[in-house]
Write a protein that holds these residues in place. Structure first.
Motif, PDB file in Angstrom:
ATOM      1  N   TYR A 139       0.831  -1.209   0.000  1.00  0.00           N
ATOM      2  CA  TYR A 139       0.000   0.000   0.000  1.00  0.00           C
ATOM      3  C   TYR A 139       0.865   1.258   0.000  1.00  0.00           C
ATOM      4  CZ  TYR A 139      -3.414   3.488   1.457  1.00  0.00           C
ATOM      5  OH  TYR A 139      -4.200   4.613   1.526  1.00  0.00           O
ATOM      6  N   LYS A 140       1.904   1.267   0.845  1.00  0.00           N
ATOM      7  CA  LYS A 140       2.777   2.435   0.907  1.00  0.00           C
ATOM      8  C   LYS A 140       3.581   2.588  -0.381  1.00  0.00           C
ATOM      9  CE  LYS A 140       5.028   3.341   4.682  1.00  0.00           C
ATOM     10  NZ  LYS A 140       4.464   4.659   4.995  1.00  0.00           N
ATOM     11  N   SER A 141       3.901   1.474  -1.030  1.00  0.00           N
ATOM     12  CA  SER A 141       4.622   1.554  -2.299  1.00  0.00           C
ATOM     13  C   SER A 141       3.723   2.101  -3.406  1.00  0.00           C
ATOM     14  CB  SER A 141       5.151   0.169  -2.699  1.00  0.00           C
ATOM     15  OG  SER A 141       6.072  -0.316  -1.748  1.00  0.00           O
ATOM     16  N   MET A 142       2.438   1.744  -3.357  1.00  0.00           N
ATOM     17  CA  MET A 142       1.501   2.206  -4.378  1.00  0.00           C
ATOM     18  C   MET A 142       1.077   3.653  -4.161  1.00  0.00           C
ATOM     19  SD  MET A 142      -0.885  -1.211  -4.614  1.00  0.00           S
ATOM     20  CE  MET A 142      -2.078  -0.418  -5.696  1.00  0.00           C
ATOM     21  N   ARG A 143       1.111   4.104  -2.916  1.00  0.00           N
ATOM     22  CA  ARG A 143       0.674   5.464  -2.599  1.00  0.00           C
ATOM     23  C   ARG A 143       1.729   6.169  -1.742  1.00  0.00           C
ATOM     24  NH1 ARG A 143      -4.775   6.146  -3.555  1.00  0.00           N
ATOM     25  NH2 ARG A 143      -4.888   7.868  -2.074  1.00  0.00           N
ATOM     26  N   PRO A 144       2.880   6.465  -2.334  1.00  0.00           N
ATOM     27  CA  PRO A 144       3.922   7.170  -1.568  1.00  0.00           C
ATOM     28  C   PRO A 144       3.512   8.610  -1.278  1.00  0.00           C
ATOM     29  CG  PRO A 144       4.552   6.990  -3.864  1.00  0.00           C
ATOM     30  CD  PRO A 144       3.291   6.200  -3.718  1.00  0.00           C
ATOM     31  N   THR A 145       4.262   9.249  -0.427  1.00  0.00           N
ATOM     32  CA  THR A 145       3.961  10.628  -0.059  1.00  0.00           C
ATOM     33  C   THR A 145       4.289  11.575  -1.211  1.00  0.00           C
ATOM     34  OG1 THR A 145       4.448  10.154   2.261  1.00  0.00           O
ATOM     35  CG2 THR A 145       4.433  12.470   1.592  1.00  0.00           C
ATOM     36  N   VAL A 146       3.314  12.365  -1.600  1.00  0.00           N
ATOM     37  CA  VAL A 146       3.508  13.413  -2.610  1.00  0.00           C
ATOM     38  C   VAL A 146       3.120  14.728  -1.944  1.00  0.00           C
ATOM     39  CG1 VAL A 146       2.888  14.275  -4.891  1.00  0.00           C
ATOM     40  CG2 VAL A 146       2.971  11.810  -4.476  1.00  0.00           C
ATOM     41  N   SER A 147       4.076  15.612  -1.778  1.00  0.00           N
ATOM     42  CA  SER A 147       3.825  16.838  -1.019  1.00  0.00           C
ATOM     43  C   SER A 147       4.193  18.071  -1.823  1.00  0.00           C
ATOM     44  CB  SER A 147       4.626  16.820   0.293  1.00  0.00           C
ATOM     45  OG  SER A 147       6.003  16.606   0.041  1.00  0.00           O
ATOM     46  N   THR A 148       3.513  19.169  -1.507  1.00  0.00           N
ATOM     47  CA  THR A 148       3.829  20.477  -2.074  1.00  0.00           C
ATOM     48  C   THR A 148       4.674  21.237  -1.060  1.00  0.00           C
ATOM     49  OG1 THR A 148       1.737  20.499  -3.283  1.00  0.00           O
ATOM     50  CG2 THR A 148       2.874  22.597  -3.024  1.00  0.00           C
ATOM     51  N   LEU A 149       5.786  21.793  -1.506  1.00  0.00           N
ATOM     52  CA  LEU A 149       6.751  22.399  -0.597  1.00  0.00           C
ATOM     53  C   LEU A 149       6.603  23.915  -0.533  1.00  0.00           C
ATOM     54  CD1 LEU A 149       9.953  20.376  -1.613  1.00  0.00           C
ATOM     55  CD2 LEU A 149       8.189  19.787   0.059  1.00  0.00           C
ATOM     56  N   SER A 150       6.893  24.435   0.657  1.00  0.00           N
ATOM     57  CA  SER A 150       6.954  25.883   0.881  1.00  0.00           C
ATOM     58  C   SER A 150       8.058  26.162   1.891  1.00  0.00           C
ATOM     59  CB  SER A 150       5.612  26.423   1.393  1.00  0.00           C
ATOM     60  OG  SER A 150       4.616  26.332   0.393  1.00  0.00           O
ATOM     61  N   ALA A 183       3.741   0.268  -9.845  1.00  0.00           N
ATOM     62  CA  ALA A 183       2.689   0.329  -8.832  1.00  0.00           C
ATOM     63  C   ALA A 183       2.357   1.753  -8.408  1.00  0.00           C
ATOM     64  CB  ALA A 183       3.097  -0.497  -7.613  1.00  0.00           C
ATOM     65  N   SER A 184       3.295   2.677  -8.553  1.00  0.00           N
ATOM     66  CA  SER A 184       3.072   4.046  -8.080  1.00  0.00           C
ATOM     67  C   SER A 184       3.024   5.074  -9.201  1.00  0.00           C
ATOM     68  CB  SER A 184       4.188   4.438  -7.097  1.00  0.00           C
ATOM     69  OG  SER A 184       5.458   4.387  -7.727  1.00  0.00           O
ATOM     70  N   ALA A 185       3.255   4.637 -10.435  1.00  0.00           N
ATOM     71  CA  ALA A 185       3.327   5.586 -11.552  1.00  0.00           C
ATOM     72  C   ALA A 185       2.008   6.324 -11.750  1.00  0.00           C
ATOM     73  CB  ALA A 185       3.727   4.846 -12.826  1.00  0.00           C
ATOM     74  N   SER A 186       0.903   5.593 -11.744  1.00  0.00           N
ATOM     75  CA  SER A 186      -0.398   6.240 -11.967  1.00  0.00           C
ATOM     76  C   SER A 186      -0.752   7.185 -10.826  1.00  0.00           C
ATOM     77  CB  SER A 186      -1.492   5.182 -12.130  1.00  0.00           C
ATOM     78  OG  SER A 186      -1.593   4.381 -10.962  1.00  0.00           O
ATOM     79  N   TYR A 187      -0.266   6.878  -9.624  1.00  0.00           N
ATOM     80  CA  TYR A 187      -0.553   7.741  -8.473  1.00  0.00           C
ATOM     81  C   TYR A 187       0.094   9.106  -8.652  1.00  0.00           C
ATOM     82  CZ  TYR A 187      -1.027   9.201  -3.597  1.00  0.00           C
ATOM     83  OH  TYR A 187      -1.338   9.890  -2.450  1.00  0.00           O
TER      84      TYR A 187
END
Length: 299
Positions: A139-150, A183-187
């Motif tokens: 699950y964590k591999s399929m949905r890794p953290t994607v964050s916006t930075l400031s 596994a994570s490309a589409s995410y």
């Protein structure tokens, strides 16, 4: 328990060789015993020689003291084992695992409960823990953290949502943390598209790639589609912090030429310096969250 470093491979090889050689003399199969190891540890054993002395004592007891122990109730033997094993239950370990990641604590508790429930088939309880751990990993591999930075108070670029920071209207600094594979490309595509829809004023997208430690063919194709999507909307796209492993894939697949060498920066700071002025041309932003600390207004 004692801090001693163990080599599981050596243990398995030793047991395998013991059974192979023992089979030539019609001996009983040899195996490791968790409860016997616990009793051994409670007795103060420090080396493997304790097993040798234990074996010798068993032989002596079988030869000379069997009549004295014949009528010993099994409940007495069970009590000895329980008193030894109960000392190995590390409650603080469950608490520590829960504090680190709640799902680690939950898996450890469920594995413990299932092991007790399936006794004496301990392997079933262990398999429950293995399956749950694999499920969390996938699950964590399929949905890794994607964050916006400031920009944060310590001058570092951090997750804007986590730290309650405002986001730049015209530049999106998107950090992807994990391997970019099938596994994570589409995410990644979904996350980029969501941000493009949520922020119509965006002019430049910077993919912070220092968290991408590996990339396969599916990840490369996904990255190529992201570039096409962003540019089709009239936005510019750049990359920062690409490591050598990912860069090799990008160059071998000729994605390097598609990105453009002028759009690849070694660090986030250099990327901001390079794109900031052009992205803020005739902008209405008085303070940019990528260069100044800008918190979201209190609710």
């Amino acid at each position: 328990k004692t801090g001693q470093r163990l080599d599981p491979n050596q243990e398995l090889i030793g047991q395998g060789l013991a059974n192979m050689i023992g089979a030539m003399g019609q001996s009983y199969p040899a195996s490791g015993s968790f409860s016997r190891s616990a009793v051994n540890l409670q007795a103060g054993a420090a080396t493997g020689l304790s097993s040798v002395f234990t074996s010798l004592m068993v032989v002596v007891v079988l030869l000379f003291f069997t009549p004295l122990l014949y009528h010993l109730p099994q409940s007495v033997l069970a009590a000895v084992i329980m008193m030894a094993v109960i000392g190995l239950i590390n409650v603080s370990g469950f608490i520590h695992a829960w504090k680190a990641q709640w799902y680690d604590g939950a898996i450890s508790v469920l594995s413990f409960v299932c092991t007790l429930a399936f006794a004496p088939h301990l392997d079933k309880g262990i398999m429950v823990g293995v399956v749950l751990s694999l499920g969390v990993f996938l699950y964590k591999s399929m949905r890794p953290t994607v964050s916006t930075l400031s920009r944060c108070e310590d001058t570092a670029l951090r997750n804007a949502m986590t730290h309650g920071l405002a986001e730049c209207r015209y530049i999106g600094m998107i950090r992807f943390e994990g391997p970019l594979f099938f596994a994570s490309a589409s995410y990644l595509e979904d996350q980029i598209n969501d941000r493009l829809q949520e922020r119509p004023d965006l002019r430049h997208l910077v993919i912070v790639a220092n968290g991408i430690n590996d990339m396969d063919a599916s990840g490369e194709e996904s990255l190529s589609l992201v570039i096409d999507t962003v540019r089709a909307k009239g936005l510019d796209i750049s990359f920062s912090g690409i490591n050598d492993t990912v860069m090799d894939v990008i160059k071998r697949t000729h994605l390097y030429e598609k990105i453009g060498v002028e759009n690849i920066y070694p660090t986030m700071e250099e990327a901001i310096c390079a794109v900031h002025e052009n992205a803020h041309d005739r902008s209405e932003e008085t303070a940019c969250p990528l260069t100044d600390v800008c918190h979201l207004p209190a609710a």
